[in-house]
Design a protein around this motif. Structure first.
Motif, PDB file in Angstrom:
ATOM      1  N   SER A 126       0.834  -1.209   0.000  1.00  0.00           N
ATOM      2  CA  SER A 126       0.000   0.000   0.000  1.00  0.00           C
ATOM      3  C   SER A 126       0.863   1.251   0.000  1.00  0.00           C
ATOM      4  CB  SER A 126      -0.932   0.001   1.217  1.00  0.00           C
ATOM      5  OG  SER A 126      -1.856  -1.068   1.143  1.00  0.00           O
ATOM      6  N   LEU A 127       1.931   1.241   0.782  1.00  0.00           N
ATOM      7  CA  LEU A 127       2.841   2.383   0.784  1.00  0.00           C
ATOM      8  C   LEU A 127       3.516   2.555  -0.564  1.00  0.00           C
ATOM      9  CD1 LEU A 127       4.754   2.288   4.205  1.00  0.00           C
ATOM     10  CD2 LEU A 127       3.106   3.982   3.421  1.00  0.00           C
ATOM     11  N   ALA A 128       3.935   1.444  -1.160  1.00  0.00           N
ATOM     12  CA  ALA A 128       4.637   1.506  -2.450  1.00  0.00           C
ATOM     13  C   ALA A 128       3.753   2.045  -3.565  1.00  0.00           C
ATOM     14  CB  ALA A 128       5.171   0.128  -2.820  1.00  0.00           C
ATOM     15  N   GLY A 142      10.997  -1.507   1.813  1.00  0.00           N
ATOM     16  CA  GLY A 142      10.609  -2.646   2.641  1.00  0.00           C
ATOM     17  C   GLY A 142      10.298  -3.884   1.820  1.00  0.00           C
ATOM     18  N   LEU A 143       9.585  -3.701   0.712  1.00  0.00           N
ATOM     19  CA  LEU A 143       9.269  -4.838  -0.163  1.00  0.00           C
ATOM     20  C   LEU A 143      10.528  -5.414  -0.802  1.00  0.00           C
ATOM     21  CD1 LEU A 143       6.043  -3.554  -1.949  1.00  0.00           C
ATOM     22  CD2 LEU A 143       6.190  -5.500  -0.385  1.00  0.00           C
ATOM     23  N   ASP A 144      11.410  -4.528  -1.236  1.00  0.00           N
ATOM     24  CA  ASP A 144      12.647  -5.016  -1.846  1.00  0.00           C
ATOM     25  C   ASP A 144      13.466  -5.848  -0.864  1.00  0.00           C
ATOM     26  OD1 ASP A 144      11.942  -3.805  -4.192  1.00  0.00           O
ATOM     27  OD2 ASP A 144      13.293  -2.086  -3.968  1.00  0.00           O
ATOM     28  N   ALA A 145      13.440  -5.450   0.417  1.00  0.00           N
ATOM     29  CA  ALA A 145      14.161  -6.230   1.430  1.00  0.00           C
ATOM     30  C   ALA A 145      13.553  -7.622   1.579  1.00  0.00           C
ATOM     31  CB  ALA A 145      14.131  -5.493   2.764  1.00  0.00           C
ATOM     32  N   LEU A 159       1.111 -11.546  -1.346  1.00  0.00           N
ATOM     33  CA  LEU A 159       0.243 -10.422  -1.669  1.00  0.00           C
ATOM     34  C   LEU A 159      -0.997 -10.829  -2.466  1.00  0.00           C
ATOM     35  CD1 LEU A 159       2.882  -7.697  -2.628  1.00  0.00           C
ATOM     36  CD2 LEU A 159       1.469  -7.785  -0.573  1.00  0.00           C
ATOM     37  N   GLY A 160      -0.846 -11.776  -3.395  1.00  0.00           N
ATOM     38  CA  GLY A 160      -1.958 -12.079  -4.287  1.00  0.00           C
ATOM     39  C   GLY A 160      -2.140 -10.956  -5.298  1.00  0.00           C
ATOM     40  N   ASP A 161      -3.310 -10.895  -5.917  1.00  0.00           N
ATOM     41  CA  ASP A 161      -3.515  -9.871  -6.947  1.00  0.00           C
ATOM     42  C   ASP A 161      -4.910  -9.235  -6.880  1.00  0.00           C
ATOM     43  OD1 ASP A 161      -5.140 -11.897  -7.828  1.00  0.00           O
ATOM     44  OD2 ASP A 161      -4.084 -12.223  -9.720  1.00  0.00           O
ATOM     45  N   LYS A 162      -5.553  -9.311  -5.727  1.00  0.00           N
ATOM     46  CA  LYS A 162      -6.906  -8.760  -5.622  1.00  0.00           C
ATOM     47  C   LYS A 162      -6.900  -7.244  -5.498  1.00  0.00           C
ATOM     48  CE  LYS A 162      -9.140 -12.861  -3.682  1.00  0.00           C
ATOM     49  NZ  LYS A 162      -9.921 -13.411  -2.540  1.00  0.00           N
ATOM     50  N   ARG A 163      -5.926  -6.697  -4.777  1.00  0.00           N
ATOM     51  CA  ARG A 163      -5.890  -5.251  -4.579  1.00  0.00           C
ATOM     52  C   ARG A 163      -5.072  -4.580  -5.685  1.00  0.00           C
ATOM     53  NH1 ARG A 163      -3.535  -3.637   0.960  1.00  0.00           N
ATOM     54  NH2 ARG A 163      -1.742  -4.710   0.022  1.00  0.00           N
ATOM     55  N   PHE A 169       2.586  -3.950  -7.595  1.00  0.00           N
ATOM     56  CA  PHE A 169       3.848  -4.597  -7.234  1.00  0.00           C
ATOM     57  C   PHE A 169       4.192  -5.693  -8.236  1.00  0.00           C
ATOM     58  CE2 PHE A 169       6.121  -7.958  -4.832  1.00  0.00           C
ATOM     59  CZ  PHE A 169       7.286  -7.255  -4.578  1.00  0.00           C
ATOM     60  N   HIS A 170       3.198  -6.453  -8.671  1.00  0.00           N
ATOM     61  CA  HIS A 170       3.423  -7.468  -9.695  1.00  0.00           C
ATOM     62  C   HIS A 170       4.015  -6.823 -10.945  1.00  0.00           C
ATOM     63  CE1 HIS A 170       1.157 -11.262  -8.400  1.00  0.00           C
ATOM     64  NE2 HIS A 170       1.064 -10.449  -7.355  1.00  0.00           N
TER      65      HIS A 170
END
Length: 401
Positions: A126-128, A142-145, A159-163, A169-170
């Motif tokens: 969400s932040l990204a 944070g995600l990259d880490a 994460l999935g792909d619903k949001r 991110f995908h």
């Protein structure tokens, strides 16, 4: 020898290179003492990067955990101590949900990601996807880490792909891996589609996708990406004409209002905006803007003739003592009139009938409450921290500090 006070003489005046040369124990002791000015403690924390004395770690962690300490220092310490696993229980405690200090919730999420906490992935995504570059950078870090620690497939699965933010991110990970993300132009979320078009670099591939795209929106995003890459206005207009010149119709938004608003805002609108606005702006001629000085002279003259004794016009920025926007203010008595810079538009209290009639007689168009309240859907504009559709009166008479 220079000391901390000399190297940080005032807020925002830190000599980081000089601080790095100081003894790490001295810096750590200074940071851990909340009585010192926060604007000196923060650069001292930055200067401790990769050289935190182990004997001071506990004291520095206690500063992070103190809700009464200054957020800027706590955030700097979280960055400094991001590899300390002993922080994780505190970071994950339910009390962290009540952190309200500016920047702390985001910094906590980032640190959880740095420490490998996969349960932080959704918040980081969400932040990204934030429109604010600062928070976007925090989320991506944070995600990259997490990706470095566990691999991209694990994080994608978490994460999935619903949001929309998860799909964004995908797209980012696919692009990073060298994959083609043109198909993401068809994403139903404008923010995800906008991200995809911003990553594309092959006009030939985009032109090929135009024939495959199943939705008008995907074709419009293709046209927008092509225009960004080639600047070929003729090609953009041809695509637009072929699609039947689609646009968002809004009751009460006539062509004069539409053109003024479109060509002021659509080219720089927010990523969540409908692509119809963007392409319409590229494919239509902008209106001729009024001579502001002449317009203000005319308005002042007719108001004076009506006996209203208007004050000299001032810009909205001067009137509000900061910022700027798209109108001037003319005061008379206890009333204010707004004269737009985008066209012949004027507004004020609907009870000021004499002012309205005077301006209308001079060729101005009065924007009443009914017209002004119409929301221009699909066109997202930054306005006092929000990025969403706003009303006609906000757009014609826009001020931002």
């Amino acid at each position: 020898m220079r000391n901390i006070e000399m190297l940080v003489p005032g807020a925002g005046q830190a000599d980081i290179a000089g601080l790095v040369e100081l003894d790490a124990d001295e810096l750590a002791l200074y940071v851990a003492e909340p009585a010192h000015p926060w604007w000196r403690r923060r650069p001292c924390a930055h200067a401790l990067a990769e050289r935190v004395p182990e004997r001071h770690v506990a004291n520095l962690i206690s500063r992070v955990c103190d809700p009464d300490d200054v957020a800027e220092v706590r955030i700097a310490l979280l960055d400094l101590l991001a590899g300390r696993a002993e922080l994780l229980p505190w970071l994950k405690h339910e009390d962290r949900q009540h952190e309200r200090s500016y920047g702390m919730p985001e910094a906590i999420l980032k640190t959880r990601g740095m420490l490998g906490d996969r349960s932080a992935a959704r918040g980081l995504a969400s932040l990204a996807a934030s429109p604010w570059p600062r928070w976007r950078g925090v989320g991506e870090a944070g995600l990259d880490a997490l990706v470095i620690r566990y691999g991209v497939e694990v994080v994608l699965a978490d994460l999935g792909d619903k949001r929309p933010e998860d799909r964004a991110f995908h797209v980012r990970m696919r692009h990073r891996a060298g994959a083609d993300v043109t198909d993401a132009l068809a994403d139903p979320d404008c923010g995800v589609a906008y991200l995809a078009q911003s990553l594309l670099s092959d006009p030939k591939r985009i032109r090929g996708y135009l024939d495959e795209a199943l939705t008008v929106e995907a074709k419009l995003w293709s046209a927008y990406a092509l225009h960004r890459l080639t600047g070929d206005a003729d090609e953009t207009r041809l695509i637009y004409d072929t699609l039947g010149r689609p646009r968002i119709e809004i009751a009460g938004l006539d062509d004069e209002l539409r053109s003024a608003i479109l060509h002021e805002y659509a080219s720089g609108c927010e990523r969540q905006s409908d692509p119809r606005w963007r392409i319409e702006a590229l494919c239509t001629e902008p209106p001729i803007r009024p001579d502001q000085d002449e317009q203000l002279r005319r308005a002042t003259a007719v108001l004076t003739e009506a006996g209203l004794a208007p004050m000299p016009p001032v810009s909205c920025g001067e009137h509000n003592q900061q910022g700027g926007g798209t109108y001037h203010v003319i005061e008379f008595g206890e009333s204010e009139l707004f004269i737009s810079t985008l066209g012949r538009f004027a507004t004020g209290a609907d009870t000021d009938l004499t002012a309205r009639q005077s301006l209308e007689s001079a060729g101005f168009r009065w924007i009443d409450e009914t017209t002004g309240a119409i929301r221009v859907t699909g066109l997202c504009v930054y306005y006092f921290g929000k990025r969403e559709p706003v009303t006609i009166d906000t757009l014609l008479f826009y001020w931002q500090d």
